[in-house]
Design an enzyme around this catalytic site. Structure first.
Site, PDB file in Angstrom:
ATOM      1  N   HIS A 240      15.260 119.595  81.836  1.00  0.00           N
ATOM      2  CA  HIS A 240      15.788 118.600  82.761  1.00  0.00           C
ATOM      3  C   HIS A 240      15.623 117.186  82.183  1.00  0.00           C
ATOM      4  O   HIS A 240      16.406 116.290  82.497  1.00  0.00           O
ATOM      5  CB  HIS A 240      15.062 118.673  84.111  1.00  0.00           C
ATOM      6  CG  HIS A 240      15.355 119.918  84.887  1.00  0.00           C
ATOM      7  ND1 HIS A 240      14.691 121.096  84.663  1.00  0.00           N
ATOM      8  CD2 HIS A 240      16.237 120.148  85.888  1.00  0.00           C
ATOM      9  CE1 HIS A 240      15.158 122.019  85.497  1.00  0.00           C
ATOM     10  NE2 HIS A 240      16.094 121.474  86.247  1.00  0.00           N
ATOM     11  N   ASP A 328      24.151 125.852  82.867  1.00  0.00           N
ATOM     12  CA  ASP A 328      23.160 125.257  83.747  1.00  0.00           C
ATOM     13  C   ASP A 328      23.703 123.876  84.144  1.00  0.00           C
ATOM     14  O   ASP A 328      24.748 123.434  83.655  1.00  0.00           O
ATOM     15  CB  ASP A 328      21.809 125.149  83.034  1.00  0.00           C
ATOM     16  CG  ASP A 328      20.631 125.051  84.001  1.00  0.00           C
ATOM     17  OD1 ASP A 328      20.848 124.781  85.199  1.00  0.00           O
ATOM     18  OD2 ASP A 328      19.477 125.244  83.551  1.00  0.00           O
TER      19      ASP A 328
END
Length: 565
Positions: A240, A328
């Site tokens: 992330h 993702d």
């Protein structure tokens, strides 16, 4: 030997299954029931002259405009119902993803899902990132402990039951896609992004539980998504916030990371999600994935999401997967670090992805992909392949038969006594007794103090089990709870004095690596209410611990676990 499932669990599962098994079969087709993916051009069984249930899809794709086709590649956030409707009408998106801000009550969520579906010419994939455990987005569903707790329970039937309950409750509010289960094999205790989201460190165990979970979600009519390919379990960087680099060779990948994805594919998983990680040795091992030539230095440093070698060479080629590949989230730094928000979506499709999840700017990403199609960077054939896969997934989940939910029935499906009984049983199966010196456990008959995170809830739960809970000074034993305390665990034990200490790791079990000074140590893998209640039952002796370590902890190997009898 693990203890058999309590009769209450079996009874509860029997109540739940009939509801779940009918949820996604509105069109009545065998394909919708089995979830079996078909490659483009597949004609189904040769034993029957009847056309395959999805034989009409290529003709439907041929009639779609380029803009409609490009829209099917996107699953995006929406801030409100109005925002979702606008994105459907302007961009023809293939799906939307729910977050807590989009959900209030089950009834209102179901009504919103219906409104979104009504606005779309083609049924929407309405998804959510509902792994249970530490990644849970749905505020009202039955709470389960999470994947590592299921790994400790070690029973594929538990994984299937938990997924089927979750899937049934999601489908009741119109959600038909869950970005779960996590198929990563967590072998790095310092992994900041996977950890408890993984079933464990043993590829064989993870494979069995991934299979159970995929079967459970899809039996409930909800598409499952195995993630994060090619495997995110051995990193100390969070994708992330950065771009992890994993140094696994092809041989190590085949042994460690690939088995759960092979298992998911064998279970006919509807979708596989990519990882924003770089695996240079793996990319270099698949020259056929980049047009039959060795990858360039630049390509060797690309995240897997943007790598033809990984998505086309490995996932499509080596593993033979023909279902939908989704990226993702494209908001994550791991995919944005090297390329911009216009380039990354195009490269992902060129690499072999079919759907683009959560682009930071839908207008920018949609425009970039549309331009790439119009210029030939993405060929019409390549576009049609992805759209065909997406529509076939929607057909398998029954969305062309009935895409809506019944708001009036949503409350009755969610949080039933039967579903809660399954959650309690799964939690009780997971509690792992790692050490029990001088038989300090069970606690019944002793005066017990409790300190640490969630101690108030544990005190209440222990009292309900008949344990005498008192202050520290008058206690015979102190229970210390930890949640990802790491090295601080040892100092906390020492601060409690000379009386016996029992450490209960409510988060990552790796806290027990620092619990050598405790007389007893347990792993719960979860701070959920059902897990704290299950822990109290084990501490009191009302339940015999049967969990086994899914990861190596405190000098003990995977599979270690003690019982009282």
């Amino acid at each position: 030997m693990r203890s058999t499932r309590p009769l209450a669990f079996a009874a509860a599962l029997a109540v739940t299954l009939p509801v779940a098994l009918t949820a996604g079969c509105d069109d009545g087709s065998s394909s919708a029931r089995s979830g079996s993916p078909r490659s483009p051009g597949s004609s189904g069984s040769t034993a029957s002259a009847a056309p395959a249930p999805d034989a009409w899809i290529p003709g439907r794709v041929a009639k779609m405009s380029v803009r409609e086709k490009v829209g099917q590649l996107f699953v995006t956030r929406f801030s409100s119902r109005a925002d979702g409707l606008a994105k459907i009408r302007k961009y023809h998106v293939g799906g939307l993803i729910y977050f807590p801000n989009n959900m209030s009550t089950p009834k209102r969520t179901a009504a919103q899902s219906n409104a979104l579906q009504k606005a779309s010419t083609i049924p929407l994939l309405l998804g959510v990132d509902e792994e249970q455990g530490i990644v849970s987005r749905t505020p009202f569903i039955t709470r389960f402990p999470g994947n590592m707790a299921l790994g400790a329970a070690g029973n594929p039937a538990d994984a299937r039951a938990a997924a089927q309950v979750t899937g049934t409750e999601l489908r009741a509010v119109g959600i038909n896609l869950d970005y779960a289960p996590d198929a990563d094999v967590n072998v790095n205790p310092r992994n900041p992004v996977i950890g408890l989201r993984s079933f464990g460190a043993d590829p064989g165990l993870v494979s069995k539980l991934v299979t159970g979970a995929v079967n459970g979600y899809q039996a409930a009519g909800v598409a499952a998504s195995a993630k994060h390919f090619p495997g995110h379990g051995d990193t100390a960087t969070d994708s992330h916030t950065g771009l992890p680099v994993i140094k696994h060779s092809r041989a190590m990948w085949e042994r460690l990371d690939a088995p759960p994805f092979r298992a998911a594919i064998a279970a006919n998983v509807d979708m596989v999600m990519t990882a924003h990680i770089v695996v240079p040795k793996l990319i270099k091992s698949v020259p056929g994935g980049v047009g039959g030539r060795p990858p360039t230095a630049e390509e060797s440093g690309d995240p897997s999401t943007l790598s033809p070698a990984v998505l086309t060479g490995l996932l499509r080629g080596a593993l033979g997967y023909q279902g939908v590949i989704t990226t993702d989230s494209l908001e994550m730094a791991g995919v944005r670090e090297k390329y911009g928000d216009k380039v990354a979506p195009v490269r992902a499709i060129q690499a072999g992805a079919d759907q683009l999840l959560m682009p930071p700017s839908l207008p920018r990403a949609y425009g970039a992909v549309l331009a790439a199609v119009q210029s030939g960077k993405i060929t019409q054939r390549r576009l049609d392949e992805s759209v065909t896969r997406v529509l076939r997934l929607k057909q398998r989940r029954g969305l062309f038969g009935s895409r809506t939910a019944d708001p009036a029935k949503a409350d009755a499906v969610i949080g039933t006594a039967a579903n809660k009984a399954i959650a309690r049983s799964v939690a009780e199966h997971s509690i792992t007794l790692v050490r029990n010196e001088r038989h300090v456990l069970p606690l019944k008959g002793r005066k017990v103090a409790v300190t640490g995170p969630h101690s108030a809830a544990l005190r209440t739960a222990l009292r309900r089990q008949g344990v005498t809970v008192t202050s520290g000074g008058s206690a015979d034993v102190t229970v210390l709870t930890t949640v990802n305390a790491g090295g601080a665990t040892a100092a906390e034990i020492r601060s409690l004095g000379s009386k016996p200490v029992v450490v209960a790791a409510l988060g990552r079990p790796y806290d027990l690596d620092h619990a050598g000074g405790a007389a007893a140590a347990l792993a719960t893998y979860s701070t959920s209410a059902v897990s704290i209640t299950a822990l109290a039952k084990v501490l009191s002796g009302a339940v015999n611990p049967t969990g086994r370590l899914p990861v190596p902890v405190a000098g003990k190997k995977v599979g270690h676990g003690l019982g009282y009898r």
